[in-house]
Design a protein around this motif. Structure first.
Motif, PDB file in Angstrom:
ATOM      1  N   SER A  55      75.255  28.066  22.917  1.00 39.97           N
ATOM      2  CA  SER A  55      76.138  27.253  22.272  1.00 39.97           C
ATOM      3  C   SER A  55      75.382  26.638  21.334  1.00 39.97           C
ATOM      4  CB  SER A  55      76.996  26.791  22.499  1.00 39.97           C
ATOM      5  OG  SER A  55      76.908  26.142  23.654  1.00 39.97           O
ATOM      6  N   TYR A 105      70.695  25.283  19.220  1.00 39.48           N
ATOM      7  CA  TYR A 105      70.376  26.313  17.857  1.00 39.48           C
ATOM      8  C   TYR A 105      69.109  27.857  18.573  1.00 39.48           C
ATOM      9  CZ  TYR A 105      71.736  22.958  14.680  1.00 39.48           C
ATOM     10  OH  TYR A 105      72.421  21.429  14.135  1.00 39.48           O
ATOM     11  N   GLY A 151      78.518  22.103  28.476  1.00 40.31           N
ATOM     12  CA  GLY A 151      80.014  21.930  28.033  1.00 40.31           C
ATOM     13  C   GLY A 151      81.180  23.015  27.216  1.00 40.31           C
ATOM     14  N   ALA A 180      67.903  29.294  26.852  1.00 39.12           N
ATOM     15  CA  ALA A 180      67.356  28.349  25.779  1.00 39.12           C
ATOM     16  C   ALA A 180      68.460  26.769  26.249  1.00 39.12           C
ATOM     17  CB  ALA A 180      68.198  29.103  24.169  1.00 39.12           C
ATOM     18  N   LEU A 181      67.364  26.649  26.996  1.00 39.92           N
ATOM     19  CA  LEU A 181      68.148  25.131  28.042  1.00 39.92           C
ATOM     20  C   LEU A 181      67.575  24.082  27.871  1.00 39.92           C
ATOM     21  CD1 LEU A 181      69.078  27.072  31.473  1.00 39.92           C
ATOM     22  CD2 LEU A 181      70.371  26.459  29.430  1.00 39.92           C
ATOM     23  N   HIS A 227      65.767  22.295  33.519  1.00 41.07           N
ATOM     24  CA  HIS A 227      66.845  23.310  34.602  1.00 41.07           C
ATOM     25  C   HIS A 227      66.422  25.002  34.674  1.00 41.07           C
ATOM     26  CE1 HIS A 227      69.496  20.107  32.202  1.00 41.07           C
ATOM     27  NE2 HIS A 227      70.078  20.726  32.460  1.00 41.07           N
ATOM     28  N   CYS A 252      62.863  29.791  26.927  1.00 37.99           N
ATOM     29  CA  CYS A 252      62.919  29.126  25.855  1.00 37.99           C
ATOM     30  C   CYS A 252      62.323  27.181  25.483  1.00 37.99           C
ATOM     31  CB  CYS A 252      63.834  29.183  24.116  1.00 37.99           C
ATOM     32  SG  CYS A 252      64.233  30.881  23.576  1.00 37.99           S
ATOM     33  N   GLY A 253      62.519  26.701  26.761  1.00 37.90           N
ATOM     34  CA  GLY A 253      61.865  25.524  27.207  1.00 37.90           C
ATOM     35  C   GLY A 253      60.877  25.021  27.512  1.00 37.90           C
ATOM     36  N   ALA A 254      59.856  24.322  27.415  1.00 38.51           N
ATOM     37  CA  ALA A 254      58.861  23.428  27.925  1.00 38.51           C
ATOM     38  C   ALA A 254      58.427  23.694  29.332  1.00 38.51           C
ATOM     39  CB  ALA A 254      58.911  22.290  27.862  1.00 38.51           C
ATOM     40  N   ARG A 261      55.245  25.899  30.685  1.00 37.96           N
ATOM     41  CA  ARG A 261      54.051  26.285  29.415  1.00 37.96           C
ATOM     42  C   ARG A 261      53.163  25.860  29.795  1.00 37.96           C
ATOM     43  NH1 ARG A 261      57.505  23.450  24.307  1.00 37.96           N
ATOM     44  NH2 ARG A 261      59.200  25.000  24.446  1.00 37.96           N
ATOM     45  N   GLY A 300      67.734  20.268  17.924  1.00 36.29           N
ATOM     46  CA  GLY A 300      68.579  21.097  18.484  1.00 36.29           C
ATOM     47  C   GLY A 300      69.724  20.730  17.995  1.00 36.29           C
ATOM     48  N   ALA A 353      72.489  18.233  19.643  1.00 36.84           N
ATOM     49  CA  ALA A 353      73.068  17.049  20.487  1.00 36.84           C
ATOM     50  C   ALA A 353      73.051  16.329  19.498  1.00 36.84           C
ATOM     51  CB  ALA A 353      72.811  17.303  21.911  1.00 36.84           C
TER      52      ALA A 353
HETATM   53  N1  LIG Z   1      65.563  24.075  18.969  1.00 35.10           N
HETATM   54  C1  LIG Z   1      64.171  24.428  18.415  1.00 35.10           C
HETATM   55  O1  LIG Z   1      63.848  24.082  17.086  1.00 35.10           O
HETATM   56  C2  LIG Z   1      63.448  24.575  19.188  1.00 35.10           C
HETATM   57  C3  LIG Z   1      63.932  24.476  20.461  1.00 35.10           C
HETATM   58  N2  LIG Z   1      63.821  24.846  21.608  1.00 35.10           N
HETATM   59  C4  LIG Z   1      63.331  24.726  23.347  1.00 35.10           C
HETATM   60  O2  LIG Z   1      64.824  25.475  23.373  1.00 35.10           O
HETATM   61  C5  LIG Z   1      65.921  24.754  24.413  1.00 35.10           C
HETATM   62  C6  LIG Z   1      67.215  24.842  23.735  1.00 35.10           C
HETATM   63  O3  LIG Z   1      66.789  24.056  22.309  1.00 35.10           O
HETATM   64  P1  LIG Z   1      67.953  23.913  21.151  1.00 35.10           P
HETATM   65  O4  LIG Z   1      69.139  24.908  21.659  1.00 35.10           O
HETATM   66  O5  LIG Z   1      67.196  23.410  19.603  1.00 35.10           O
HETATM   67  O6  LIG Z   1      69.065  22.727  21.716  1.00 35.10           O
HETATM   68  P2  LIG Z   1      70.490  22.545  21.491  1.00 35.10           P
HETATM   69  O7  LIG Z   1      71.175  21.068  22.164  1.00 35.10           O
HETATM   70  O8  LIG Z   1      70.462  22.943  20.369  1.00 35.10           O
HETATM   71  O9  LIG Z   1      70.649  24.028  22.438  1.00 35.10           O
HETATM   72  C7  LIG Z   1      71.009  23.334  24.476  1.00 35.10           C
HETATM   73  C8  LIG Z   1      71.632  23.985  25.154  1.00 35.10           C
HETATM   74  O10 LIG Z   1      72.138  24.338  26.486  1.00 35.10           O
HETATM   75  C9  LIG Z   1      73.526  23.940  26.755  1.00 35.10           C
HETATM   76  N3  LIG Z   1      73.615  22.943  28.097  1.00 35.10           N
HETATM   77  C10 LIG Z   1      72.779  21.784  27.653  1.00 35.10           C
HETATM   78  N4  LIG Z   1      73.194  21.105  28.837  1.00 35.10           N
HETATM   79  C11 LIG Z   1      73.526  22.209  29.669  1.00 35.10           C
HETATM   80  C12 LIG Z   1      73.194  22.418  31.091  1.00 35.10           C
HETATM   81  N5  LIG Z   1      73.570  21.073  32.453  1.00 35.10           N
HETATM   82  N6  LIG Z   1      74.531  23.239  31.853  1.00 35.10           N
HETATM   83  C13 LIG Z   1      73.821  24.305  30.840  1.00 35.10           C
HETATM   84  N7  LIG Z   1      73.491  24.920  29.960  1.00 35.10           N
HETATM   85  C14 LIG Z   1      73.507  22.940  29.319  1.00 35.10           C
HETATM   86  C15 LIG Z   1      73.913  23.464  25.901  1.00 35.10           C
HETATM   87  O11 LIG Z   1      75.134  23.649  25.886  1.00 35.10           O
HETATM   88  P3  LIG Z   1      76.612  22.868  25.666  1.00 35.10           P
HETATM   89  O12 LIG Z   1      76.149  22.691  24.432  1.00 35.10           O
HETATM   90  O13 LIG Z   1      77.684  23.842  25.729  1.00 35.10           O
HETATM   91  O14 LIG Z   1      77.037  21.966  26.838  1.00 35.10           O
HETATM   92  C16 LIG Z   1      73.528  24.061  24.396  1.00 35.10           C
HETATM   93  O15 LIG Z   1      74.018  25.721  24.660  1.00 35.10           O
HETATM   94  C17 LIG Z   1      64.673  23.589  24.497  1.00 35.10           C
HETATM   95  O16 LIG Z   1      63.907  23.671  25.795  1.00 35.10           O
HETATM   96  C18 LIG Z   1      64.108  23.649  23.520  1.00 35.10           C
HETATM   97  O17 LIG Z   1      62.661  22.586  23.869  1.00 35.10           O
HETATM   98  C19 LIG Z   1      62.108  25.216  21.644  1.00 35.10           C
HETATM   99  C20 LIG Z   1      61.028  26.122  20.575  1.00 35.10           C
HETATM  100  C21 LIG Z   1      62.390  24.900  18.973  1.00 35.10           C
END
Ligand SMILES: NC(=O)C1=CN([C@@H]2O[C@H](COP(=O)(O)OP(=O)(O)OC[C@H]3O[C@@H](n4cnc5c(N)ncnc54)[C@H](OP(=O)(O)O)[C@@H]3O)[C@@H](O)[C@H]2O)C=CC1
Ligand SMILES: CC(=O)N[C@@H](CCC(=O)OP(=O)(O)O)C(=O)O
Length: 347
Positions: A10, A12, A36, A74-75, A79, A96-98, A101, A185, A187
């Motif tokens: 859900s 980005y 959520g 992509a959390l 996590h 995709c998270g840190a 790394r 992200g 949020a």
């Molecule tokens: N955006 C970017 O350009 C980049 C992002 N990244 C990494 O990718 C990862 C995701 O980033 P991004 O997509 O931007 O972040 P978002 O905030 O857009 O998405 C986060 C995702 O994680 C889910 N999530 C949050 N908390 C929980 C939890 N406790 N349990 C399960 N799922 C959870 C959210 O679900 P829900 O919304 O349903 O709660 C959502 O699907 C991060 O680690 C970020 O560092 C890496 C490089 C670039």
């Protein structure tokens, strides 16, 4: 066909991973999970992913993620260790998270507030390494891969050729990079409100405090084969996607403009996704948005005795989800560019 799950679908990065996976000829999309938003449909969250509109987002649990050939995480940071530890050892897990790394625990604890989880193979295939190798040398057949941060991707690809070729010094690297807002992200965050971001640019994480600093140094040290010191300043730009990294470093005395050009040319001559532009043309984020490509330019500033190297990437594509799919290809033995050669979108 490879069955691929996306955790954090859900968000980005997860949504962008699904966009690339839909274009991949060897992939069948398995579980899509969320936090959520579990229980809602993907169509509500990512209306652009038309063919997945009816898919219901599941909870992110060992059960929902098991039984897949590949799991893309992509959390948010912190996590991935608990989620990945319960997945089968032979499943490919791409984070995709840190979390995985950094190879240095002390660098991790200085820049992050969660416990150090260790390190996985680092997913920057094109990174030129000291001694002639490439980042991809570690990735074939690997089951656990850490996708680089978006800024480290742009900065490392901009500067590593000069360090690997020994034409650039590593003790005085200065980087200023601009990112689109999707880098932060999905949020809700007050500093990302449209009225704060539109028509304005601002620095953040100033003074060597941004958590991508040690990751950039790790990559440039792998290229140089020696310690590297980086002053890194990120800035927020009023655009949804894209990173433009402007990097400067001192040249080794006696280095000519032709030596500089040749170092970068040779580094990327055979790469499908990293392109050194013709002299006189400069990278722009608009040239890569929506694509897995990176455009790079370099010039010798003879008065200052420094190279100026600039790279543009799409933070969600080559900066995250495109890179994740590129790593997937390497891990499972497919041609590295499978499903990734599409062009960007413009204007
Ligand atoms: N955006 C970017 O350009 C980049 C992002 N990244 C990494 O990718 C990862 C995701 O980033 P991004 O997509 O931007 O972040 P978002 O905030 O857009 O998405 C986060 C995702 O994680 C889910 N999530 C949050 N908390 C929980 C939890 N406790 N349990 C399960 N799922 C959870 C959210 O679900 P829900 O919304 O349903 O709660 C959502 O699907 C991060 O680690 C970020 O560092 C890496 C490089 C670039
Ligand atoms: C604009 C913006 O806020 N960008 C994010 C970087 C996003 C990213 O690539 O990094 P991670 O995968 O390490 O989260 C930041 O500066 O923290």
């Amino acid at each position: 066909m490879l069955k691929v799950a996306v955790a954090g679908a859900s968000g980005y990065a997860g949504g962008e991973a699904l966009r690339w996976l839909l274009a991949h000829p060897e992939v069948e999309i398995g579980a899509v999970t969320a936090g959520g938003n579990a229980g809602t449909t993907l169509g509500t969250i990512h209306p652009h992913l038309r063919s997945l509109a009816d898919r219901v987002l599941l909870e992110t649990t060992p059960d929902t993620l098991s039984g897949h050939d590949v799991v893309i995480l992509a959390l948010p940071h912190g996590h991935s260790a608990s989620v990945s530890s319960v997945l089968a050892a032979d499943a490919v897990v791409i984070d995709c998270g840190a979390d995985f790394r950094l190879r240095s625990e002390s660098a991790w604890t200085t820049f992050y507030d969660t416990a150090y989880a260790g390190s996985w193979a680092y997913g920057l295939p094109e990174l030129p390494l000291a001694g002639g190798g490439r980042g991809r040398d570690d990735l074939a057949g690997t089951r656990r891969i850490a996708v680089p941060g978006c800024y480290p991707t742009a900065v490392s690809l901009a500067l590593a050729p000069g360090l690997a070729a020994g034409v650039v010094e590593g003790d005085d690297v200065v980087v200023v990079a601009a990112s689109g807002t999707s880098g932060a992200g999905k949020a809700l965050k007050p500093h990302l409100l449209a009225s704060e971001v539109m028509g304005s640019m601002s620095p953040y994480g100033v003074g060597g405090t941004h958590r991508h600093t040690p990751e950039i140094e790790q990559n440039l040290e792998a290229a140089a084969g020696a310690p590297v010191r980086v002053s890194f300043t990120p800035t927020l730009a009023p655009m949804p996607r894209g990173i433009l990294a402007t990097c400067t470093a001192r040249v080794v005395p006696g280095t000519s403009a032709a030596d500089v050009r040749e170092a970068w040319r040779a580094a990327y001559a055979d790469e499908a996704f990293v392109h050194l532009l013709e002299p006189g043309t400069w990278p722009a984020t608009a040239h890569v948005v929506g694509s897995n490509h990176v455009v790079v330019q370099v010039v010798l500033d003879e008065r200052a005795g420094r190279v100026v190297a600039v790279a543009a990437v799409d933070n969600l594509a080559k900066g995250t989800a495109g890179a994740a799919v590129q790593c997937l290809n390497l891990a499972v033995g497919l041609p590295e560019s499978t499903g990734l050669l599409g062009s960007g979108v413009a204007p």
